[in-house]
Design an enzyme around this catalytic site. Sequence first.
Site, mmCIF file in Angstrom:
data_model
loop_
_atom_site.group_PDB
_atom_site.id
_atom_site.type_symbol
_atom_site.label_atom_id
_atom_site.label_comp_id
_atom_site.label_asym_id
_atom_site.label_seq_id
_atom_site.Cartn_x
_atom_site.Cartn_y
_atom_site.Cartn_z
ATOM 1 N N HIS A 61 14.002 6.388 -3.670
ATOM 2 C CA HIS A 61 14.165 6.429 -5.130
ATOM 3 C C HIS A 61 15.253 5.457 -5.598
ATOM 4 C CE1 HIS A 61 11.339 9.631 -6.237
ATOM 5 N NE2 HIS A 61 11.594 10.113 -5.032
ATOM 6 N N ASP A 63 14.414 1.961 -5.926
ATOM 7 C CA ASP A 63 13.870 0.716 -6.508
ATOM 8 C C ASP A 63 14.050 0.670 -8.028
ATOM 9 O OD1 ASP A 63 11.867 2.657 -6.816
ATOM 10 O OD2 ASP A 63 10.217 1.332 -6.191
ATOM 11 N N GLY A 151 -2.690 9.929 -2.639
ATOM 12 C CA GLY A 151 -1.700 10.862 -3.178
ATOM 13 C C GLY A 151 -0.843 11.511 -2.101
ATOM 14 N N ALA A 152 -0.665 10.830 -0.964
ATOM 15 C CA ALA A 152 0.085 11.429 0.150
ATOM 16 C C ALA A 152 1.413 10.724 0.386
ATOM 17 C CB ALA A 152 -0.759 11.394 1.426
ATOM 18 N N GLY A 153 1.797 9.831 -0.544
ATOM 19 C CA GLY A 153 3.070 9.131 -0.377
ATOM 20 C C GLY A 153 2.940 7.837 0.405
ATOM 21 N N LEU A 154 1.712 7.376 0.631
ATOM 22 C CA LEU A 154 1.508 6.142 1.398
ATOM 23 C C LEU A 154 1.058 4.998 0.486
ATOM 24 C CD1 LEU A 154 -0.176 7.732 4.546
ATOM 25 C CD2 LEU A 154 2.231 7.159 4.186
ATOM 26 N N SER A 155 1.267 5.188 -0.793
ATOM 27 C CA SER A 155 1.020 4.169 -1.810
ATOM 28 C C SER A 155 -0.418 3.698 -1.903
ATOM 29 C CB SER A 155 1.953 2.971 -1.620
ATOM 30 O OG SER A 155 2.116 2.363 -2.865
ATOM 31 N N GLU A 189 0.208 -0.213 -13.367
ATOM 32 C CA GLU A 189 0.770 1.135 -13.146
ATOM 33 C C GLU A 189 1.645 1.585 -14.303
ATOM 34 O OE1 GLU A 189 1.569 3.655 -10.226
ATOM 35 O OE2 GLU A 189 1.312 2.289 -8.557
ATOM 36 N N ASP A 201 6.618 -0.663 -4.059
ATOM 37 C CA ASP A 201 5.300 -0.503 -3.437
ATOM 38 C C ASP A 201 4.445 -1.765 -3.510
ATOM 39 O OD1 ASP A 201 6.238 1.983 -2.935
ATOM 40 O OD2 ASP A 201 5.018 3.014 -4.414
HETATM 41 C C1 GLA Z 1 7.025 6.108 -5.432
HETATM 42 C C2 GLA Z 1 7.179 4.957 -6.412
HETATM 43 C C3 GLA Z 1 8.116 3.893 -5.858
HETATM 44 C C4 GLA Z 1 9.427 4.514 -5.391
HETATM 45 C C5 GLA Z 1 9.187 5.725 -4.497
HETATM 46 C C6 GLA Z 1 10.445 6.482 -4.154
HETATM 47 O O1 GLA Z 1 6.377 5.668 -4.275
HETATM 48 O O2 GLA Z 1 5.930 4.368 -6.682
HETATM 49 O O3 GLA Z 1 8.323 2.893 -6.835
HETATM 50 O O4 GLA Z 1 10.226 4.844 -6.492
HETATM 51 O O5 GLA Z 1 8.284 6.634 -5.086
HETATM 52 O O6 GLA Z 1 11.289 5.743 -3.348
#
Ligand code: GLA
Length: 418
Positions: A61, A63, A151-155, A189, A201
């Site tokens: 968190h 960026d 939606g699992a945190g892998l962008s 986005e 990301d």
């Molecule tokens: C998500 C956001 C990123 C970043 C992370 C946390 O993935 O898309 O821009 O803020 O959370 O590090």
Amino acid sequence: MPRPIALPTPVLGSEPPAGLEESLAGLRDEFLLRFGGVSGAADRAVRTFFSPGRVNMFGGHLDYNGGPVLPVAIDRGTFLAVRPAGEEGLIRLMTVFGDDVFEGKIDALPPAASGKWFDYPVGVIRALLADGSRGLSGGFDVLFGGNLPVGAGLSSSASITVGTAFALDQVFGLGLDPMDRVAAALDAERGYVGVQCGIMDPFAVGFAREKQVLWLDCKDESFEHLPLDFKKLSIGVMDTGVQRALARGEFNRRVAECKAAFEALKHLAPGATVLRDVPRETVEAHVDSLDPDVAKRALHVVQEVERTFRAREAFLAEDFVELGKAMTETHRSFQTLYECSCEELDVLVDAAVAQDGVYGSRLTGAGFGGCIVMLVAAGAEEEVSRGVADAFEARYGRRPPAAFFQGDAGPREVRIPR
Ligand code: GLA
């Protein structure tokens, strides 16, 4: 248009996914089935692309607070099959994972997002069209697929947005450079989908290099590729399977809280333009003057900045013990200060750090559910994922899937034999 049954969305698994060529050949066949065309010219006109996802390892968190981050692309991502569709300007977008189809004219794309999956590519197309000099004209069809959990945190979002910009650039010869593609992804986005995400990301996806991680300073967007010796260290990911419906709202709230912290503190730090610039001592000395939640977020940010620079030194020195320590400390800060973890993530991280061969672990992505990342000594992968899954199963009665990664080379065309 035939609409075959939607496939289930991808999950991680201990088995390596099918080869890219094979997967994209399947996607091309599915494309021809849905959009029409037989072997020959129509078949040859379909081009196929891959765009990776990413794991963020350090700089949680940071960026959107102008701090440093250290993500790495992974060899799971979005598949795209694309074919120009003539001068009438009709754009059709489909996914193998659902029945929602987008159809619209290039000169009349919807001005507002729909809440559906195709907002991401539509947002990118709108961003590319906004710069009229880019030469995007005429219609096209795209079928999306992939092997990345959504939606699992892998962008999965940067994977699809950067991938869309990359594929359209190649197919229509738009002459974009990687930074243009990142900008289109961010526009989509923030300006269309409505998530106030930072730059990490799309950078991690768009600038990925094989066997390297990305060091990115989000204040001035300077970056550097750092080699990682995957003979010594493995990047493991395990998925809680928890998807928080509220995650997007919570994420935007964190962004707003950090902004509030900066507004309240900036007069104490002359020259500061982002929260990252406010010295740690200044935040610590003024926590009582802030709203309690805002104070916690600010403390996380300034401590995480220091930790991330520490992690960089440990990374360069190949001091994996120190590196792992920094990673786990980040997770503890996510639990207590940033409050973006959840019980299942904590169970996975606690189980991970209790295993031999694990240097450190934390949630990855925005949090509130999704995956953890683990730094694992090469060779210990199987034992570690078994041990962590045992602990999780004892509590929740199901085994969380795991995968191990060695980076990825970034968005590319994958030519498949005809
Ligand atoms: C998500 C956001 C990123 C970043 C992370 C946390 O993935 O898309 O821009 O803020 O959370 O590090």
